[in-house]
Every structure is written in C-alpha cells, then in structure tokens.
Design a protein around this motif. Structure first.
Motif, PDB file in Angstrom:
ATOM      1  N   ASP A   1      34.481  40.442  41.397  1.00 37.93           N
ATOM      2  CA  ASP A   1      34.094  39.898  42.698  1.00 37.93           C
ATOM      3  C   ASP A   1      34.633  40.809  43.794  1.00 37.93           C
ATOM      4  N   ARG A   2      33.725  41.576  44.409  1.00 37.69           N
ATOM      5  CA  ARG A   2      34.146  42.556  45.425  1.00 37.69           C
ATOM      6  C   ARG A   2      33.607  42.227  46.818  1.00 37.69           C
ATOM      7  N   GLU A   3      33.273  40.982  47.067  1.00 41.27           N
ATOM      8  CA  GLU A   3      32.671  40.639  48.347  1.00 41.27           C
ATOM      9  C   GLU A   3      33.593  40.931  49.536  1.00 41.27           C
ATOM     10  N   GLU A   4      34.895  40.973  49.288  1.00 37.90           N
ATOM     11  CA  GLU A   4      35.845  41.215  50.378  1.00 37.90           C
ATOM     12  C   GLU A   4      36.295  42.676  50.450  1.00 37.90           C
ATOM     13  N   SER A   5      35.476  43.589  49.930  1.00 40.26           N
ATOM     14  CA  SER A   5      35.847  44.999  49.922  1.00 40.26           C
ATOM     15  C   SER A   5      36.062  45.553  51.323  1.00 40.26           C
TER      16      SER A   5
ATOM     17  N   PRO B   1      45.154  39.737  46.595  1.00 40.60           N
ATOM     18  CA  PRO B   1      43.912  39.137  46.100  1.00 40.60           C
ATOM     19  C   PRO B   1      44.174  37.801  45.402  1.00 40.60           C
ATOM     20  N   TRP B   2      43.539  36.729  45.905  1.00 41.93           N
ATOM     21  CA  TRP B   2      43.669  35.483  45.168  1.00 41.93           C
ATOM     22  C   TRP B   2      42.555  35.404  44.126  1.00 41.93           C
ATOM     23  N   ALA B   3      42.804  34.629  43.082  1.00 37.50           N
ATOM     24  CA  ALA B   3      41.942  34.624  41.888  1.00 37.50           C
ATOM     25  C   ALA B   3      41.828  36.030  41.313  1.00 37.50           C
ATOM     26  N   PRO B   4      42.957  36.738  41.131  1.00 39.48           N
ATOM     27  CA  PRO B   4      42.889  38.128  40.672  1.00 39.48           C
ATOM     28  C   PRO B   4      42.389  38.279  39.242  1.00 39.48           C
ATOM     29  N   ILE B   5      42.536  37.220  38.431  1.00 34.52           N
ATOM     30  CA  ILE B   5      42.071  37.295  37.039  1.00 34.52           C
ATOM     31  C   ILE B   5      41.233  36.066  36.704  1.00 34.52           C
ATOM     32  N   ASN B   6      40.386  35.652  37.633  1.00 36.55           N
ATOM     33  CA  ASN B   6      39.541  34.481  37.429  1.00 36.55           C
ATOM     34  C   ASN B   6      38.579  34.710  36.277  1.00 36.55           C
ATOM     35  N   GLY B   7      38.631  33.831  35.293  1.00 39.37           N
ATOM     36  CA  GLY B   7      37.814  34.001  34.105  1.00 39.37           C
ATOM     37  C   GLY B   7      36.328  34.013  34.386  1.00 39.37           C
ATOM     38  N   ASP B   8      35.878  33.208  35.342  1.00 38.99           N
ATOM     39  CA  ASP B   8      34.453  33.151  35.658  1.00 38.99           C
ATOM     40  C   ASP B   8      33.942  34.489  36.173  1.00 38.99           C
ATOM     41  N   ASP B   9      34.807  35.267  36.804  1.00 32.65           N
ATOM     42  CA  ASP B   9      34.409  36.569  37.334  1.00 32.65           C
ATOM     43  C   ASP B   9      34.552  37.676  36.295  1.00 32.65           C
ATOM     44  N   ILE B  10      35.537  37.546  35.407  1.00 35.68           N
ATOM     45  CA  ILE B  10      35.857  38.615  34.468  1.00 35.68           C
ATOM     46  C   ILE B  10      35.072  38.499  33.166  1.00 35.68           C
TER      47      ILE B  10
ATOM     48  N   GLY C   1      31.940  46.263  38.513  1.00 37.40           N
ATOM     49  CA  GLY C   1      32.026  45.061  39.322  1.00 37.40           C
ATOM     50  C   GLY C   1      30.926  44.962  40.353  1.00 37.40           C
ATOM     51  N   SER C   2      30.781  43.766  40.894  1.00 34.88           N
ATOM     52  CA  SER C   2      29.808  43.549  41.959  1.00 34.88           C
ATOM     53  C   SER C   2      30.335  44.136  43.252  1.00 34.88           C
TER      54      SER C   2
ATOM     55  N   VAL D   1      49.458  39.431  67.033  1.00 33.11           N
ATOM     56  CA  VAL D   1      50.645  39.426  66.172  1.00 33.11           C
ATOM     57  C   VAL D   1      50.539  40.569  65.172  1.00 33.11           C
ATOM     58  N   GLU D   2      51.675  41.092  64.764  1.00 34.55           N
ATOM     59  CA  GLU D   2      51.681  42.099  63.714  1.00 34.55           C
ATOM     60  C   GLU D   2      51.378  41.411  62.389  1.00 34.55           C
ATOM     61  N   VAL D   3      50.311  41.824  61.744  1.00 36.91           N
ATOM     62  CA  VAL D   3      49.862  41.209  60.496  1.00 36.91           C
ATOM     63  C   VAL D   3      50.414  42.011  59.325  1.00 36.91           C
ATOM     64  N   ALA D   4      51.217  41.357  58.486  1.00 37.42           N
ATOM     65  CA  ALA D   4      51.848  42.049  57.361  1.00 37.42           C
ATOM     66  C   ALA D   4      50.958  42.066  56.124  1.00 37.42           C
ATOM     67  N   THR D   5      50.197  40.972  55.903  1.00 37.08           N
ATOM     68  CA  THR D   5      49.380  40.853  54.699  1.00 37.08           C
ATOM     69  C   THR D   5      48.103  40.075  54.994  1.00 37.08           C
ATOM     70  N   VAL D   6      47.120  40.283  54.137  1.00 35.67           N
ATOM     71  CA  VAL D   6      45.897  39.484  54.135  1.00 35.67           C
ATOM     72  C   VAL D   6      45.647  39.038  52.702  1.00 35.67           C
ATOM     73  N   GLN D   7      45.331  37.767  52.543  1.00 34.00           N
ATOM     74  CA  GLN D   7      45.074  37.218  51.205  1.00 34.00           C
ATOM     75  C   GLN D   7      43.646  36.683  51.141  1.00 34.00           C
ATOM     76  N   ASN D   8      42.780  37.439  50.464  1.00 32.69           N
ATOM     77  CA  ASN D   8      41.378  37.065  50.285  1.00 32.69           C
ATOM     78  C   ASN D   8      41.012  37.142  48.805  1.00 32.69           C
ATOM     79  N   ARG D   9      39.941  36.482  48.427  1.00 35.82           N
ATOM     80  CA  ARG D   9      39.478  36.526  47.035  1.00 35.82           C
ATOM     81  C   ARG D   9      39.002  37.934  46.699  1.00 35.82           C
ATOM     82  N   TYR D  10      39.454  38.444  45.548  1.00 31.30           N
ATOM     83  CA  TYR D  10      39.045  39.789  45.128  1.00 31.30           C
ATOM     84  C   TYR D  10      39.501  39.997  43.693  1.00 31.30           C
ATOM     85  N   ASN D  11      38.622  40.521  42.862  1.00 35.17           N
ATOM     86  CA  ASN D  11      38.981  40.882  41.496  1.00 35.17           C
ATOM     87  C   ASN D  11      37.943  41.840  40.945  1.00 35.17           C
ATOM     88  N   VAL D  12      38.104  42.240  39.693  1.00 32.31           N
ATOM     89  CA  VAL D  12      37.224  43.254  39.127  1.00 32.31           C
ATOM     90  C   VAL D  12      35.765  42.811  39.108  1.00 32.31           C
TER      91      VAL D  12
END
Length: 279
Positions: free
Chosen positions: A182-186, A201-210, A277-278, A169-180
């Motif tokens: 947490d870079r595990e999904e780089s 990016p979900w949890a784009p401004i997660n306090g635990d990461d920032i 960031g990590s 299928v043609e994939v339009a978007t991907v939604q994975n955890r990522y923020n300043v």
C-alpha cells in the motif's frame, strides 16, 4: 539498512519500534484478557533493545497507555509516543475530535497513565473536519512550549496539511498508512524525506496488503524468513526516515518482528519489492 537509527528531536532511536495498539481487548476496546502478559510484551521489547514505543489515548481507550506506564514507567532510555484526536465508543468506531480544549484535557490523562511529566512525542491522531486544523495543531505547539510534550507529530495527514502544520509548529514525525503493498501515501513520505521528518508507517505488515504479493513470498522463501519479516526489512531499506512500529500482543511475534533487522536485502530484491507494490 543504511542507517539503523533516526533522531526525533534530541533523542536518537532505533528505527524499528513497537506499536502498542494490540495490548488492549478485542476491537481495541477495554483491557486484554491477561494484563500481566501484555505488560510482559512491553518489558520484553525494552529488554530486547526497542527504544521507540507508539501508542494512543484511544487504544482501549486509555488501556494501552496505562499498561505501558505500569510496565516501564518513565524510562529515560525509551521514547514513548502517544496520540490524541480520536474518540471511541462501544461499537469500536474511531471518531475524530480535535477540539483544543479536548486535546488539553487528554494530554493530562496521558501524562498520568504513562507516569511521566513530559510526553516524548505527542501526535495529532487525525484531522477533525469539524475543527479548524490550524487550531488543533497550534494547541499541540502550545503544549510543547509549556513543556508538557517534547516533540510534536502528525498522523493521517496530507502533504498540504503537513505544510500547513509546519507554519505553526516544528513537526518531528508523521504517521500515515504505508507498507509494501500500500503506497498511497508515497507523496507524504517524499515530503518527510525532503524535510528530514520521521515517517512512521502504521499497518507496516498488514496481512491484507502483503498476502498475495508474489515478490514478497519469493524473497521470503529465499531468505528462509516470513513475509512479515521481509515486509519490515523492505521498509527499513526503503528510506532512512521510515520508522516501522509493528504491533503485537505476543512475545514470540515480537521476537520474530525484531529479527527483520538481521535480514540483508540485496539492491535487486529491494527494487523487485518496490516495483511489486501499488503506487
């Protein structure tokens, strides 16, 4: 930002959207205490120019979609993205469930709650270890062929799974955890950049990461901004395919998040935040 907008299929949206997970009750289960206030947040987001709203059938479950449908109906100027593939229980667990028949049932429920004939962006919420990934993805592709959804997205996938999905299928978007912080999904972000796929990016401004990232706090002080605003501004500068969807149940917090688009980070600041960031 080098580019304020991104094309999802044939729709052009502003890259800073709104995540509607927090419109529900505690632990993302049940209705919020004040449904009128929740609908007001959605309405205010649209009035402020937000044209990308992200939700899921598991938020509530069903509550977030229902409130969005009640607040704005099938607004042709707003791209509403939702997801299927997770079950909930009263304990608040998130249980992967990618059975094709279940997905087909859920798309009908989402269409009804969102008060629309076609879902703008339908995302597979999480791969299910008990269901063949290709079977789940193929079902999403069939729903697109049948006109029930306009575009298909993935969430919480690896690069390998993205590659597999693109065979079906043609994939339009991907939604994975990522923020300043947490870079595990780089690697997934890099794949999306290569293919021109939107990365939400979900949890784009997660306090635990920032919180505690000194560079974020220093840049925030220099701009008289909040650390959350700087984290969002960095995401918008980090890549033209990134579409952050910060979530809130408060109009004030919504306004604060939207102000991130007015922050201009220097190249040195972007580099400093990137290095902090990590990886």
């Amino acid at each position: 930002m080098t580019d304020r907008t991104f094309d999802i299929g044939d729709r052009t949206v502003d890259r800073l959207g709104f995540g509607a997970m927090r419109l529900t009750g505690e632990d993302i289960i049940g209705a919020p205490d004040d449904e009128d206030a929740a609908r007001e947040v959605v309405e205010h987001a649209v009035e402020a120019g937000v044209d990308l709203i992200d939700t899921a059938d598991s938020y509530g479950p069903g509550v977030s979609e229902r409130l969005i449908g009640e607040a704005i109906g099938d607004d042709e100027d707003v791209l509403v993205a939702t997801k299927a593939g997770l079950l909930r229980n009263r304990e608040g667990d998130w249980l992967p469930h990618g059975d094709p028949d279940y997905i087909r049932n859920q798309v009908l429920c989402s269409l009804d709650r969102l008060r629309t004939d076609t879902i703008d962006l339908y995302q597979f919420h999480r791969p299910d270890p008990d269901t063949d990934f290709e079977e789940s993805v193929t079902t999403f592709g069939e729903l697109k062929d049948e006109g029930l959804v306009s575009e298909v997205g993935l969430s919480n996938v690896s690069v390998e799974q993205l590659e597999t999905a693109r065979d079906h299928v043609e994939v339009a978007t991907v939604q994975n955890r990522y923020n300043v912080g947490d870079r595990e999904e780089s690697d997934v972000l890099e794949a999306c950049e290569e293919y021109g796929i939107g990365f939400i990016p979900w949890a784009p401004i997660n306090g635990d990461d920032i919180d505690g990232v000194d560079a974020v706090e220093k840049v925030a002080d220099d701009h008289d901004a909040t650390t959350r605003q700087i984290a969002l501004a960095w995401l918008l500068e980090r890549s033209d395919v990134i579409l952050p969807i910060p979530g809130t149940s408060s109009v004030d917090h919504l306004e604060s998040n939207l102000e991130a688009t007015e922050i201009s980070l220097s190249d040195e600041e972007v580099e400093r935040l990137t290095d902090a960031g990590s990886n």
